[in-house]
Design a protein around this motif. Structure first.
Motif, PDB file in Angstrom:
ATOM      1  N   THR A 138      53.026  80.071  43.784  1.00 54.16           N
ATOM      2  CA  THR A 138      51.636  79.635  43.763  1.00 54.16           C
ATOM      3  C   THR A 138      51.346  78.756  44.963  1.00 54.16           C
ATOM      4  O   THR A 138      52.105  77.823  45.251  1.00 54.16           O
ATOM      5  N   GLY A 139      50.260  79.044  45.661  1.00 54.14           N
ATOM      6  CA  GLY A 139      49.775  78.203  46.742  1.00 54.14           C
ATOM      7  C   GLY A 139      48.515  77.475  46.300  1.00 54.14           C
ATOM      8  O   GLY A 139      47.609  78.093  45.730  1.00 54.14           O
ATOM      9  N   VAL A 140      48.452  76.156  46.536  1.00 54.93           N
ATOM     10  CA  VAL A 140      47.334  75.342  46.067  1.00 54.93           C
ATOM     11  C   VAL A 140      46.783  74.518  47.217  1.00 54.93           C
ATOM     12  O   VAL A 140      47.437  74.341  48.251  1.00 54.93           O
ATOM     13  N   ASP A 141      45.567  74.005  47.012  1.00 62.47           N
ATOM     14  CA  ASP A 141      44.976  73.108  48.001  1.00 62.47           C
ATOM     15  C   ASP A 141      45.457  71.682  47.750  1.00 62.47           C
ATOM     16  O   ASP A 141      46.340  71.435  46.933  1.00 62.47           O
ATOM     17  N   GLY A 142      44.854  70.723  48.444  1.00 63.35           N
ATOM     18  CA  GLY A 142      45.305  69.348  48.336  1.00 63.35           C
ATOM     19  C   GLY A 142      45.105  68.728  46.977  1.00 63.35           C
ATOM     20  O   GLY A 142      45.766  67.733  46.653  1.00 63.35           O
ATOM     21  N   TYR A 143      44.209  69.273  46.152  1.00 65.70           N
ATOM     22  CA  TYR A 143      43.979  68.746  44.815  1.00 65.70           C
ATOM     23  C   TYR A 143      44.778  69.505  43.754  1.00 65.70           C
ATOM     24  O   TYR A 143      44.941  69.013  42.643  1.00 65.70           O
ATOM     25  N   GLY A 144      45.261  70.689  44.090  1.00 67.83           N
ATOM     26  CA  GLY A 144      46.014  71.492  43.138  1.00 67.83           C
ATOM     27  C   GLY A 144      45.282  72.710  42.633  1.00 67.83           C
ATOM     28  O   GLY A 144      45.726  73.346  41.673  1.00 67.83           O
ATOM     29  N   GLN A 220      53.099  64.968  49.267  1.00 68.73           N
ATOM     30  CA  GLN A 220      51.858  65.398  48.640  1.00 68.73           C
ATOM     31  C   GLN A 220      51.987  66.728  47.920  1.00 68.73           C
ATOM     32  O   GLN A 220      50.994  67.376  47.644  1.00 68.73           O
ATOM     33  N   ARG A 221      53.204  67.134  47.612  1.00 65.10           N
ATOM     34  CA  ARG A 221      53.393  68.436  46.968  1.00 65.10           C
ATOM     35  C   ARG A 221      53.454  68.334  45.452  1.00 65.10           C
ATOM     36  O   ARG A 221      53.681  69.339  44.777  1.00 65.10           O
ATOM     37  N   TRP A 222      53.236  67.139  44.896  1.00 68.70           N
ATOM     38  CA  TRP A 222      53.280  67.006  43.441  1.00 68.70           C
ATOM     39  C   TRP A 222      52.144  67.778  42.777  1.00 68.70           C
ATOM     40  O   TRP A 222      52.246  68.143  41.593  1.00 68.70           O
ATOM     41  N   VAL A 223      51.075  68.057  43.522  1.00 69.93           N
ATOM     42  CA  VAL A 223      49.927  68.742  42.918  1.00 69.93           C
ATOM     43  C   VAL A 223      50.280  70.158  42.493  1.00 69.93           C
ATOM     44  O   VAL A 223      49.739  70.673  41.502  1.00 69.93           O
ATOM     45  N   VAL A 224      51.182  70.823  43.212  1.00 71.45           N
ATOM     46  CA  VAL A 224      51.544  72.188  42.837  1.00 71.45           C
ATOM     47  C   VAL A 224      52.380  72.180  41.557  1.00 71.45           C
ATOM     48  O   VAL A 224      52.320  73.131  40.761  1.00 71.45           O
ATOM     49  N   GLU A 225      53.137  71.106  41.337  1.00 71.84           N
ATOM     50  CA  GLU A 225      53.878  70.993  40.082  1.00 71.84           C
ATOM     51  C   GLU A 225      52.905  70.844  38.906  1.00 71.84           C
ATOM     52  O   GLU A 225      53.114  71.407  37.831  1.00 71.84           O
ATOM     53  N   ARG A 226      51.845  70.085  39.123  1.00 75.68           N
ATOM     54  CA  ARG A 226      50.830  69.948  38.076  1.00 75.68           C
ATOM     55  C   ARG A 226      50.141  71.279  37.817  1.00 75.68           C
ATOM     56  O   ARG A 226      49.867  71.638  36.658  1.00 75.68           O
ATOM     57  N   THR A 227      49.864  72.043  38.868  1.00 76.23           N
ATOM     58  CA  THR A 227      49.235  73.356  38.700  1.00 76.23           C
ATOM     59  C   THR A 227      50.145  74.301  37.933  1.00 76.23           C
ATOM     60  O   THR A 227      49.675  75.077  37.080  1.00 76.23           O
ATOM     61  N   ASN A 228      51.443  74.259  38.210  1.00 73.64           N
ATOM     62  CA  ASN A 228      52.386  75.086  37.448  1.00 73.64           C
ATOM     63  C   ASN A 228      52.354  74.718  35.967  1.00 73.64           C
ATOM     64  O   ASN A 228      52.473  75.586  35.098  1.00 73.64           O
ATOM     65  N   SER A 229      52.184  73.443  35.675  1.00 67.63           N
ATOM     66  CA  SER A 229      52.061  73.018  34.277  1.00 67.63           C
ATOM     67  C   SER A 229      50.784  73.561  33.656  1.00 67.63           C
ATOM     68  O   SER A 229      50.781  74.007  32.494  1.00 67.63           O
ATOM     69  N   TRP A 230      49.679  73.529  34.416  1.00 69.86           N
ATOM     70  CA  TRP A 230      48.429  74.105  33.909  1.00 69.86           C
ATOM     71  C   TRP A 230      48.595  75.589  33.609  1.00 69.86           C
ATOM     72  O   TRP A 230      48.139  76.080  32.574  1.00 69.86           O
ATOM     73  N   MET A 231      49.245  76.312  34.518  1.00 74.30           N
ATOM     74  CA  MET A 231      49.421  77.753  34.331  1.00 74.30           C
ATOM     75  C   MET A 231      50.331  78.049  33.140  1.00 74.30           C
ATOM     76  O   MET A 231      50.119  79.023  32.410  1.00 74.30           O
ATOM     77  N   ASN A 232      51.345  77.218  32.936  1.00 77.28           N
ATOM     78  CA  ASN A 232      52.254  77.440  31.809  1.00 77.28           C
ATOM     79  C   ASN A 232      51.595  77.154  30.468  1.00 77.28           C
ATOM     80  O   ASN A 232      52.183  77.423  29.423  1.00 77.28           O
ATOM     81  N   GLY A 233      50.406  76.591  30.483  1.00 81.33           N
ATOM     82  CA  GLY A 233      49.678  76.394  29.243  1.00 81.33           C
ATOM     83  C   GLY A 233      49.172  77.679  28.627  1.00 81.33           C
ATOM     84  O   GLY A 233      48.755  77.687  27.456  1.00 81.33           O
ATOM     85  N   PHE A 234      49.218  78.785  29.362  1.00 81.76           N
ATOM     86  CA  PHE A 234      48.803  80.090  28.847  1.00 81.76           C
ATOM     87  C   PHE A 234      50.041  80.829  28.327  1.00 81.76           C
ATOM     88  O   PHE A 234      51.014  81.021  29.058  1.00 81.76           O
ATOM     89  N   GLY A 235      49.985  81.243  27.061  1.00 82.71           N
ATOM     90  CA  GLY A 235      51.142  81.868  26.442  1.00 82.71           C
ATOM     91  C   GLY A 235      51.598  83.141  27.131  1.00 82.71           C
ATOM     92  O   GLY A 235      52.803  83.399  27.236  1.00 82.71           O
ATOM     93  N   LYS A 236      50.657  83.948  27.629  1.00 79.09           N
ATOM     94  CA  LYS A 236      51.022  85.200  28.288  1.00 79.09           C
ATOM     95  C   LYS A 236      51.711  84.945  29.624  1.00 79.09           C
ATOM     96  O   LYS A 236      52.525  85.776  30.072  1.00 79.09           O
TER      97      LYS A 236
END
Length: 284
Positions: A138-144, A220-236
Protein backbone atom coordinates in the motif's frame (compact mmCIF):
# COMPACT_ATOMS: atom_id res chain seq x y z
CA UNK A 1 -28.01 -3.46 11.42
CA UNK A 2 -26.31 -2.22 8.21
CA UNK A 3 -22.71 -3.22 7.56
CA UNK A 4 -21.78 0.44 6.98
CA UNK A 5 -23.46 3.69 8.05
CA UNK A 6 -25.39 5.45 5.30
CA UNK A 7 -22.90 8.35 5.30
CA UNK A 8 -20.28 5.91 3.95
CA UNK A 9 -22.50 3.56 1.98
CA UNK A 10 -24.34 6.15 -0.09
CA UNK A 11 -21.31 7.99 -1.60
CA UNK A 12 -19.75 4.71 -2.70
CA UNK A 13 -23.02 3.46 -4.18
CA UNK A 14 -23.72 6.72 -6.04
CA UNK A 15 -20.34 6.60 -7.77
CA UNK A 16 -20.57 2.90 -8.59
CA UNK A 17 -24.09 3.31 -9.95
CA UNK A 18 -22.91 6.15 -12.19
CA UNK A 19 -20.15 3.92 -13.59
CA UNK A 20 -22.51 0.93 -13.99
CA UNK A 21 -25.97 2.03 -15.18
CA UNK A 22 -28.91 -0.09 -14.05
CA UNK A 23 -29.85 -2.80 -16.54
CA UNK A 24 -33.47 -3.50 -17.60
CA UNK A 25 -35.51 -5.69 -15.32
CA UNK A 26 -36.03 -8.15 -18.17
CA UNK A 27 -33.59 -8.99 -20.94
CA UNK A 28 -35.25 -8.06 -24.24
CA UNK A 29 -33.04 -10.52 -26.14
CA UNK A 30 -34.44 -13.53 -24.29
CA UNK A 31 -36.21 -15.76 -26.86
CA UNK A 32 -39.22 -16.43 -24.63
CA UNK A 33 -39.28 -13.26 -22.57
CA UNK A 34 -40.33 -15.16 -19.47
CA UNK A 35 -37.15 -15.52 -17.43
CA UNK A 36 -36.74 -14.31 -13.87
CA UNK A 37 -36.53 -10.66 -12.94
CA UNK A 38 -33.06 -9.17 -12.61
CA UNK A 39 -32.03 -8.42 -9.03
CA UNK A 40 -31.38 -4.66 -8.69
CA UNK A 41 -27.72 -3.68 -8.44
CA UNK A 42 -28.35 -1.82 -5.18
CA UNK A 43 -29.55 -5.01 -3.48
CA UNK A 44 -26.50 -6.93 -4.68
CA UNK A 45 -24.19 -4.07 -3.70
CA UNK A 46 -25.41 -4.15 -0.09
CA UNK A 47 -24.69 -7.88 0.05
CA UNK A 48 -21.19 -7.31 -1.36
CA UNK A 49 -20.54 -4.65 1.29
CA UNK A 50 -21.70 -7.12 3.96
CA UNK A 51 -19.25 -9.71 2.64
CA UNK A 52 -16.45 -7.12 2.60
CA UNK A 53 -17.06 -5.86 6.13
CA UNK A 54 -17.80 -9.16 7.87
CA UNK A 55 -15.63 -11.43 5.71
CA UNK A 56 -18.42 -14.01 5.48
CA UNK A 57 -18.95 -16.41 2.61
CA UNK A 58 -21.54 -15.52 0.00
CA UNK A 59 -23.79 -18.33 1.17
CA UNK A 60 -23.94 -16.72 4.61
CA UNK A 61 -24.64 -13.17 3.45
CA UNK A 62 -27.20 -14.31 0.85
CA UNK A 63 -30.87 -13.67 1.60
CA UNK A 64 -34.28 -14.25 0.08
CA UNK A 65 -33.78 -11.07 -1.96
CA UNK A 66 -30.41 -12.08 -3.42
CA UNK A 67 -28.89 -15.55 -3.86
CA UNK A 68 -25.18 -16.27 -3.48
CA UNK A 69 -24.85 -17.10 -7.19
CA UNK A 70 -26.22 -13.68 -8.07
CA UNK A 71 -23.63 -12.05 -5.80
CA UNK A 72 -20.82 -14.01 -7.45
CA UNK A 73 -21.96 -13.24 -11.01
CA UNK A 74 -22.47 -9.53 -10.37
CA UNK A 75 -19.17 -9.31 -8.49
CA UNK A 76 -17.31 -10.89 -11.40
CA UNK A 77 -18.86 -8.41 -13.82
CA UNK A 78 -17.99 -5.40 -11.64
CA UNK A 79 -14.46 -6.64 -11.07
CA UNK A 80 -13.89 -7.29 -14.79
CA UNK A 81 -15.01 -3.72 -15.54
CA UNK A 82 -12.53 -2.31 -13.00
CA UNK A 83 -15.22 -0.55 -10.97
CA UNK A 84 -13.32 -0.87 -7.71
CA UNK A 85 -10.33 1.01 -9.07
CA UNK A 86 -12.55 3.69 -10.65
CA UNK A 87 -14.49 4.26 -7.40
CA UNK A 88 -11.20 4.55 -5.50
CA UNK A 89 -9.94 7.10 -8.03
CA UNK A 90 -13.12 9.19 -7.67
CA UNK A 91 -12.83 9.08 -3.87
CA UNK A 92 -9.23 10.31 -4.09
CA UNK A 93 -10.26 13.11 -6.44
CA UNK A 94 -12.99 14.25 -4.04
CA UNK A 95 -10.60 14.13 -1.09
CA UNK A 96 -7.97 16.10 -2.99
CA UNK A 97 -10.45 18.81 -3.98
CA UNK A 98 -11.99 19.21 -0.52
CA UNK A 99 -9.07 18.48 1.83
CA UNK A 100 -5.95 18.12 -0.29
CA UNK A 101 -3.60 15.17 -0.59
CA UNK A 102 -0.19 15.56 1.07
CA UNK A 103 1.97 14.23 -1.75
CA UNK A 104 5.24 15.80 -0.65
CA UNK A 105 5.70 12.84 1.72
CA UNK A 106 4.58 9.36 0.72
CA UNK A 107 5.02 6.01 2.44
CA UNK A 108 4.66 2.40 1.40
CA UNK A 109 4.63 -0.88 3.25
CA UNK A 110 3.48 -4.45 2.88
CA UNK A 111 1.01 -6.35 5.07
CA UNK A 112 0.42 -10.10 5.13
CA UNK A 113 -3.07 -11.47 5.71
CA UNK A 114 -4.67 -14.91 5.51
CA UNK A 115 -5.77 -16.55 2.26
CA UNK A 116 -6.80 -20.07 3.29
CA UNK A 117 -8.42 -20.99 -0.03
CA UNK A 118 -5.37 -20.35 -2.22
CA UNK A 119 -5.77 -18.66 -5.59
CA UNK A 120 -3.96 -16.14 -7.77
CA UNK A 121 -2.78 -13.95 -4.87
CA UNK A 122 -2.00 -16.70 -2.31
CA UNK A 123 1.11 -18.62 -1.34
CA UNK A 124 2.87 -20.01 1.74
CA UNK A 125 3.00 -17.32 4.42
CA UNK A 126 6.43 -16.84 6.06
CA UNK A 127 4.80 -15.50 9.24
CA UNK A 128 1.98 -18.04 9.67
CA UNK A 129 3.72 -21.42 9.70
CA UNK A 130 3.50 -21.81 5.93
CA UNK A 131 -0.27 -21.46 5.75
CA UNK A 132 -1.92 -19.73 2.81
CA UNK A 133 -1.42 -15.98 2.87
CA UNK A 134 -1.64 -12.86 0.73
CA UNK A 135 0.47 -9.72 0.79
CA UNK A 136 -0.74 -6.28 -0.14
CA UNK A 137 1.59 -3.36 -0.80
CA UNK A 138 0.00 0.00 0.00
CA UNK A 139 1.21 3.48 -0.90
CA UNK A 140 -0.19 6.40 1.13
CA UNK A 141 0.15 10.16 1.29
CA UNK A 142 1.52 12.10 4.24
CA UNK A 143 -1.69 11.68 6.24
CA UNK A 144 -2.19 7.99 5.44
CA UNK A 145 -4.79 8.16 2.66
CA UNK A 146 -4.35 5.00 0.52
CA UNK A 147 -3.37 6.09 -2.98
CA UNK A 148 -2.21 2.85 -4.57
CA UNK A 149 -2.68 -0.75 -3.48
CA UNK A 150 -1.30 -3.92 -5.07
CA UNK A 151 -1.86 -7.57 -4.14
CA UNK A 152 0.88 -10.20 -4.25
CA UNK A 153 1.63 -13.68 -2.84
CA UNK A 154 2.59 -13.74 0.83
CA UNK A 155 6.10 -15.14 0.29
CA UNK A 156 7.17 -12.23 -1.90
CA UNK A 157 9.62 -9.68 -0.52
CA UNK A 158 8.45 -6.09 0.02
CA UNK A 159 10.84 -4.55 -2.53
CA UNK A 160 9.57 -6.11 -5.81
CA UNK A 161 5.94 -4.88 -5.47
CA UNK A 162 7.16 -1.34 -4.71
CA UNK A 163 7.41 -0.41 -8.40
CA UNK A 164 3.88 -1.64 -9.08
CA UNK A 165 2.65 0.25 -6.01
CA UNK A 166 4.05 3.61 -7.12
CA UNK A 167 2.84 3.00 -10.69
CA UNK A 168 -0.63 2.35 -9.28
CA UNK A 169 -0.35 5.58 -7.29
CA UNK A 170 0.53 7.47 -10.47
CA UNK A 171 -2.48 6.06 -12.33
CA UNK A 172 -4.85 6.91 -9.49
CA UNK A 173 -3.46 10.44 -9.26
CA UNK A 174 -3.28 10.82 -13.06
CA UNK A 175 0.47 11.54 -12.68
CA UNK A 176 -0.15 14.73 -10.66
CA UNK A 177 2.96 14.50 -8.47
CA UNK A 178 4.58 17.61 -6.97
CA UNK A 179 8.08 18.61 -8.01
CA UNK A 180 9.68 17.11 -4.90
CA UNK A 181 8.47 13.89 -3.29
CA UNK A 182 10.08 12.06 -0.37
CA UNK A 183 9.41 8.34 0.05
CA UNK A 184 9.50 7.10 3.66
CA UNK A 185 10.18 3.36 3.88
CA UNK A 186 11.11 0.88 6.59
CA UNK A 187 14.33 -1.12 6.70
CA UNK A 188 12.82 -3.94 4.67
CA UNK A 189 13.38 -1.67 1.65
CA UNK A 190 17.00 -0.88 2.56
CA UNK A 191 18.57 -2.12 -0.66
CA UNK A 192 20.30 -0.86 -3.79
CA UNK A 193 17.35 -2.01 -5.88
CA UNK A 194 14.93 0.24 -3.99
CA UNK A 195 17.22 3.28 -4.19
CA UNK A 196 17.69 2.77 -7.93
CA UNK A 197 13.91 2.63 -8.35
CA UNK A 198 13.39 5.85 -6.39
CA UNK A 199 16.11 7.59 -8.41
CA UNK A 200 14.43 6.40 -11.61
CA UNK A 201 11.03 7.85 -10.71
CA UNK A 202 12.55 11.01 -9.19
CA UNK A 203 11.67 10.47 -5.51
CA UNK A 204 13.93 11.38 -2.60
CA UNK A 205 14.59 8.46 -0.25
CA UNK A 206 14.29 8.30 3.52
CA UNK A 207 14.78 4.62 4.29
CA UNK A 208 15.35 3.13 7.72
CA UNK A 209 18.73 1.44 8.05
CA UNK A 210 19.13 -2.22 8.88
CA UNK A 211 20.55 -2.93 12.31
CA UNK A 212 19.19 0.27 13.89
CA UNK A 213 16.23 -0.06 16.30
CA UNK A 214 12.95 1.04 14.67
CA UNK A 215 11.74 3.50 17.35
CA UNK A 216 14.87 5.60 16.83
CA UNK A 217 14.27 6.01 13.11
CA UNK A 218 10.50 5.74 12.80
CA UNK A 219 10.31 8.98 10.79
CA UNK A 220 7.07 9.79 8.98
CA UNK A 221 6.17 6.30 7.81
CA UNK A 222 3.96 5.47 10.80
CA UNK A 223 0.94 6.63 8.80
CA UNK A 224 1.11 3.62 6.48
CA UNK A 225 1.02 1.32 9.51
CA UNK A 226 -2.17 3.06 10.62
CA UNK A 227 -3.63 2.64 7.12
CA UNK A 228 -2.83 -1.08 7.21
CA UNK A 229 -4.78 -1.25 10.47
CA UNK A 230 -7.72 0.53 8.83
CA UNK A 231 -7.66 -1.92 5.92
CA UNK A 232 -7.47 -4.92 8.25
CA UNK A 233 -10.74 -3.78 9.78
CA UNK A 234 -12.50 -5.34 6.77
CA UNK A 235 -13.08 -9.07 7.22
CA UNK A 236 -12.67 -9.89 3.52
CA UNK A 237 -9.25 -8.18 3.49
CA UNK A 238 -8.17 -9.74 6.79
CA UNK A 239 -9.09 -13.24 5.63
CA UNK A 240 -9.59 -13.49 1.89
CA UNK A 241 -11.38 -16.59 0.63
CA UNK A 242 -11.66 -15.51 -3.02
CA UNK A 243 -9.29 -17.02 -5.56
CA UNK A 244 -9.77 -14.74 -8.57
CA UNK A 245 -7.20 -11.92 -8.78
CA UNK A 246 -9.71 -9.47 -10.31
CA UNK A 247 -12.18 -9.95 -7.45
CA UNK A 248 -9.41 -9.60 -4.86
CA UNK A 249 -8.27 -6.34 -6.46
CA UNK A 250 -11.88 -5.14 -6.55
CA UNK A 251 -12.21 -5.70 -2.80
CA UNK A 252 -8.85 -4.01 -2.10
CA UNK A 253 -9.81 -0.86 -4.02
CA UNK A 254 -13.34 -0.83 -2.62
CA UNK A 255 -11.96 -0.98 0.93
CA UNK A 256 -9.44 1.77 0.10
CA UNK A 257 -12.27 3.93 -1.28
CA UNK A 258 -14.30 3.48 1.92
CA UNK A 259 -11.25 4.38 4.04
CA UNK A 260 -10.71 7.51 1.92
CA UNK A 261 -14.35 8.61 2.20
CA UNK A 262 -14.35 7.99 5.94
CA UNK A 263 -11.32 10.25 6.41
CA UNK A 264 -12.82 12.83 4.06
CA UNK A 265 -15.97 13.05 6.18
CA UNK A 266 -14.06 13.19 9.46
CA UNK A 267 -11.64 15.89 8.31
CA UNK A 268 -14.36 17.90 6.56
CA UNK A 269 -16.43 18.19 9.74
CA UNK A 270 -14.47 21.24 10.90
CA UNK A 271 -14.23 22.83 7.45
CA UNK A 272 -17.67 22.36 5.87
CA UNK A 273 -21.32 22.15 6.89
CA UNK A 274 -23.97 20.04 5.16
CA UNK A 275 -27.43 18.82 6.07
CA UNK A 276 -26.55 15.14 6.34
CA UNK A 277 -23.34 15.64 8.31
CA UNK A 278 -22.91 12.67 10.72
CA UNK A 279 -23.54 13.50 14.36
CA UNK A 280 -20.77 11.19 15.56
CA UNK A 281 -17.08 11.34 14.83
CA UNK A 282 -16.75 7.59 15.12
CA UNK A 283 -17.59 6.18 11.70
CA UNK A 284 -17.29 2.43 11.36
Amino acid sequence: MPALPSSLLEPVWVQLAALWPERPEFDSSHPLGCHRRRIPDRVVFEHVIAALVHGSGYERVASAACADRTIRRRLQAWAAAGLGEHVHELALDAYDRMIGLDLADVSADGAITKAPCGGDRADRSPVDRGKGGMKRSTGVDGYGIPIGIVGAPANRHDSPPLRDTFEQCSRQLRHHWPDQVTAHLDRGYDSTRTRELLDEIGFDAQIARKGVPAPIQIGQRWVVERTNSWMNGFGKIRRCTDRNAQIIDFYLHLAAAIVTIRQLIQRARTLYRWDTRPTTRRLK
